[in-house]
Design an enzyme around this catalytic site. Structure first.
Site, short mmCIF file in Angstrom:
data_model
loop_
_atom_site.label_atom_id
_atom_site.label_comp_id
_atom_site.label_asym_id
_atom_site.label_seq_id
_atom_site.Cartn_x
_atom_site.Cartn_y
_atom_site.Cartn_z
N GLN A 79 -22.87 -90.40 2.97
CA GLN A 79 -22.17 -90.70 1.71
C GLN A 79 -23.01 -91.65 0.85
O GLN A 79 -23.12 -91.48 -0.36
CB GLN A 79 -20.80 -91.33 1.98
CG GLN A 79 -19.86 -90.53 2.85
CD GLN A 79 -19.49 -89.18 2.27
OE1 GLN A 79 -19.41 -89.02 1.06
NE2 GLN A 79 -19.28 -88.21 3.14
N TYR A 84 -16.89 -88.13 10.46
CA TYR A 84 -16.80 -86.71 10.07
C TYR A 84 -16.73 -86.51 8.55
O TYR A 84 -16.64 -87.47 7.80
CB TYR A 84 -15.69 -85.98 10.83
CG TYR A 84 -14.25 -86.38 10.68
CD1 TYR A 84 -13.76 -87.14 9.65
CD2 TYR A 84 -13.33 -85.92 11.64
CE1 TYR A 84 -12.41 -87.42 9.56
CE2 TYR A 84 -11.97 -86.20 11.56
CZ TYR A 84 -11.52 -86.95 10.50
OH TYR A 84 -10.19 -87.24 10.42
N GLU A 85 -16.83 -85.31 8.15
CA GLU A 85 -16.85 -84.93 6.73
C GLU A 85 -18.01 -85.62 6.00
O GLU A 85 -17.88 -86.04 4.85
CB GLU A 85 -15.50 -85.27 6.07
CG GLU A 85 -15.17 -84.50 4.80
CD GLU A 85 -15.29 -82.99 4.95
OE1 GLU A 85 -14.81 -82.45 5.96
OE2 GLU A 85 -15.91 -82.37 4.07
N GLY A 86 -19.17 -85.69 6.70
CA GLY A 86 -20.33 -86.42 6.17
C GLY A 86 -20.25 -87.87 6.60
O GLY A 86 -19.37 -88.59 6.16
#
Lengths: 602, 602
Positions: free
Chosen positions: A457, A450-452
């Site tokens: 990344q 999650y969060e990319g």
């Protein structure tokens, strides 16, 4: 669960990441070494005494969904109440709205402790802080007046609503829609999935931040707007008033973070009797500029997910070390005198393979922490210079931008690796849930996603970050790292073994891989660059993390730090050559095999 | 779940591991290529149609413990009935007792399919087969007459009872006791933990093999005997008669393999009314020689746990590939023409990072399979030569001994890595249990732990296996691998890219690390050797596995095999240099840091 490693955290923060230096430069006028120590000690106490004991029930019972409502595990409501009463939610919030406005570096340090104690609990406030940032930076004065104080204190919690079934990593496919109303408000319609803490009973109100499209918006990511949608619309006094047309449809049954409700949210389904369908929403920032608003808080959220990784990893290490000290099996040859006692068995940490495993766990964890705290300090330095020195502020912001994907991806990968190794140290006990080692792996496994995702990344690092200012951000960082290497060579102390040589080789591999990628980007060979993105991020992290550990080991007489740094250099940073090879030469074989993969699948 | 990869399995078995060669040499007279293909096809069908559909309910409901009994998930009893009726349990059993006596290589191949479909189901019969081996090789004629036919057919299942709370990896601490009775039988007393399939309702009887100590036995591992303890004592007709004094006390709540009951077993607690306490047991082999009996079946059990790893890994790969083909997000630059269609998104496997992940999954899986099948064939060759050529038989047995710890540890480590990567490919869907990707990781996580932890496997490889016959076993294998490398160089085909150079470097690193370890063992520097054991095993597996994939790629025109082999050589085998460094130079830093770890813990 042992207490969070306060000493390691404080040392990394103050010495390796340079909080002491920033304080000495006067960049953090509200902060003093005493205050830092006091905050860390108090956070460790709260994490250890109040939070950690409730992590197991959170996992076993989990968040329970019934009739559109989510009941949190027993004890969690009281824990959240005490957490906000202790001012923890307000730690980094703006002073104007009741926050303590403490630096990001300190927020990252205490975040490690919360995640050490109970990552599924710490996850909720992380989203609230994201909402605070978005409203503070982009919201109207009215939105700030109504919402900010309550979000900063934690009286209300916030959420982020991005993902839809067809739009995950690629938000251009987003379909939720927003309609303008004559009073300046909007009505929101659509389905959002994977909404963390989308519904729960911890607070009286929940403030959803929702990405949606206006009817006349351009296609793609340039047609997305950001809206604030409260669960209850505040009345004149600011208290929760009438119910808004947003409901939780269901929650997911997940591998881990069972206490963190992962919700499917429905907007505008006509769930409020006597009202037209449509969730009442308020624009944040400009129309069609929603993604830019999201990006301003993304750096911080990604760093904080990195801290989830660090906290989970050191929890796994602490647990495994405690077990390896107690559990006795076999006789280790290195403890020969002790083993002569008839029938005596050695603690398993005396066996070289177990020791290697534990040191690998600690080395990876400490490297990840050093990277994350360096990233946090860069943010603080950028903020400190913002009004006085735009150039310095820009340089430090670029440093923070550069390190953010590394901190997020490396720390979360490390969390999974270290938690898995922690299970292994426990042997059969590690596979039994009541031990708690398996829970750490189950919770960790979401953090690379999650969060990319960590793949995203790595792409961000390669395609957007290393090329910032024509490579200046990266060369500035490398120069700093090289100066630590120079000091290490000057010191030339025998207890460092081959540390200098291994770290220098790592740094050379990192420079070579960076130059290679910058060259590919210049010649628009994007695919070849992307093929090496993930191994490049790993190389970046091992080399820089290893050198930062050396910086710490050089800072003072501490045999443990020197020995650990040497272990990391000689056993982990040595992977740099094969990682460079993947970056530089792996793309060709990937391209050749990739075609076949596509064929096999078609 | 897609079907097991029958083609890959057949090719690896016949060409890479050399089953065709062994058949051509007349070593496997009962086997023909047609029979091999028929067995594999039929096993794939059963695995796919009957077994795979019941894996999810097995996980969700699990084995249920109540009042000393264990109820298996709905449908499992019928599945087991059909599995035995199909003759699958009897595949490798001795012909004299109704078995089909097919080679280990074929048993390994079908085991991959069972584990692909439902590893928690396949685990039960694995234990039964261990019991068959022990009774066949060491049991009295009477025990064979009463038990073997039923165990071979699967009418009854078998278990292995080794572990006690204080005796896991170190069996010398074992305390269960056995008392002689005048009729030649024994009475067993004690507690055993982590007993797989210790209690269940799949069969009318369960045959426990139990390690225990006689009152006058010497201390340590030379005082352990092996006993057969049936749940129900067979009556005159051979049918289950009176209940024996052995009960299941509880089952574990585990991370994975929920359908496989992991039991705490109590022996001799006086649970049978009207009988003196003591579970009736029958000696297998000689008194105090129980561990030797266990060792004869350990090679096979370890190889079969390796097959659990391979099966889980290829299930994870198949699942991730299917998802990466369906799921569309973003536009991959490499599919530019397609992406020109407005709004079209690429299947995620077109993104280089996803492709790298999938190829890494497949490369590791295929390398593990090649190693495991080579190990299996060596066992078959040893058996084929046993009566005709003792020297050859000995050499092949040493080859099997050498490869067993590598197959077990590498394949199970790979299963965890590949299952974790499989979750990552699924993104958020991977963390949701209903997808099934997480279940594979949860099931895989036990495999590096049981049947000898992977740390123990590495110690076994370094301290017992590479030194066999003064290093002859290892040098014989290396010579074979080098001849494949020579052929690769001669071929010098451009589509292999840098494969030859990377594999040669891997082989050189493996030789250097081996020589280093043999030197340490000669000079009795055991600790230094043990410090490098785990990275050495990994190096051994990557180098040999990579070369075996090259052998397959050289065998015929197949672009996919060449491309995959190249990817493995250029991206995975390249880790050999850092692994060698850990083996050769890592021990010093480990020793330095180890002292500090012990201090920190004390």
């Amino acid at each position: 669960m042992p207490r969070p490693p306060v000493e390691d955290i404080a040392f990394t923060l103050r010495t390796i990441a340079g909080l002491d230096g920033a304080m000495a430069e006067g960049l953090l006028p509200d902060l003093s070494p005493d205050l830092v120590e006091a905050v860390l000690a108090e956070a460790a106490r709260f994490a250890d005494e109040r939070m950690a004991p409730l992590d197991r029930i959170g996992d076993e019972v989990g968040a329970c969904f019934e009739n559109g409502g989510v009941t949190m595990p027993s004890g969690w409501k009281e824990l959240y109440r005490d957490w906000t009463a202790g001012g923890w939610n307000a730690l980094s919030g703006p002073a104007e709205y009741g926050g303590q406005a403490l630096p990001t570096a300190l927020a990252a340090a205490v975040a490690e402790m919360w995640n050490h104690a109970s990552m599924p609990f710490a996850l909720g406030p992380l989203l609230t802080i994201g909402a605070v940032e978005a409203v503070e930076k982009h919201g109207s004065e009215e939105l700030k007046r109504i919402y900010l104080e309550k979000l900063v204190s934690g009286e209300w919690m916030g959420t982020m609503n991005l993902t839809e079934p067809q739009a995950g990593s690629d938000l251009s496919a987003l379909r939720s829609r927003a309609e303008r109303r004559s009073d300046g408000s909007y009505r929101i319609f659509g389905q959002k999935i994977y909404i963390t803490y989308g519904e729960h009973d911890l607070t009286d109100n929940i403030v959803h931040l929702v990405l949606a499209r206006l009817p006349d918006a351009p296609a793609g990511v340039k047609g997305i707007s950001l809206f604030l949608v409260p669960k209850f619309l505040p009345d004149e006094s600011g208290a929760p008033g009438r119910r808004n047309d947003v409901v939780c449809h269901s929650i997911e049954h997940k591998l881990g973070i069972h206490a963190s409700p992962t919700c499917t949210m429905l907007y505008g389904e006509g769930t409020v009797e006597g009202e037209e369908p449509g969730a009442v929403g308020f624009l944040i920032g400009d129309e069609n500029r929603g993604l830019a608003c999201m990006f301003t808080m993304m750096n911080n959220a990604r760093l904080m997910v990195g801290m989830e990784g660090v906290g989970l990893a050191d929890a796994a290490y602490d647990k495994a070390l405690a077990y390896a000290r107690e559990r006795r099996q076999g006789r280790a040859t290195r403890l020969a005198p002790d083993a002569e006692k008839a029938g005596s068995m050695s603690p398993i940490l005396a066996h070289p393979d177990v020791a290697r495993t534990l040191l690998t766990m600690k080395g990876l964890t400490d490297a990840a922490r050093a990277i994350a705290f360096n990233c946090a300090i860069a943010t603080d330095r950028a903020r400190a210079h913002a009004t006085s020195d735009a150039e310095k502020a820009g340089l430090w912001q670029e440093r923070a931008n550069l390190l953010t994907p590394v901190a997020k991806a490396f720390a979360t990968d490390v969390a999974c690796e270290v938690a898995s190794l922690g299970i292994q140290v426990h042997g059969g006990m590690g596979f039994v849930e009541e031990t708690g080692a398996a829970r750490l792996l189950r919770n960790a496994r979401i953090t690379p996603i999650y969060e990319g995702t960590n793949g995203i990344q790595a792409i961000d690092l390669v395609t957007r970050k290393i090329g910032q200012s024509g490579g200046e951000a990266v060369s500035g960082l490398f120069a700093e790292l090289s100066s630590t290497l120079a000091e290490l060579s000057r010191r030339n102390a025998p207890e460092f073994g081959e540390t200098a040589a291994c770290l220098e080789a790592g740094m050379a591999d990192l420079r070579a891989a960076t130059d290679h990628l910058l060259g590919l980007l210049r010649s628009k060979e994007t695919d070849a660059a992307l093929a090496g993105a993930a191994p490049y991020l790993r190389l970046f992290a091992l080399a820089s993390g290893g050198i930062w550990l050396a910086k710490g080991a050089l800072a003072g007489p501490n045999d443990q730090r020197i020995a650990l740094c040497r272990f990391v250099a000689e056993n982990l940073v040595t992977e740099s050559s094969s990682l460079r090879h993947k970056v530089v030469a792996g793309a060709a074989s990937l391209a050749a095999a990739h075609d076949l993969l596509v064929e096999a699948a078609s």
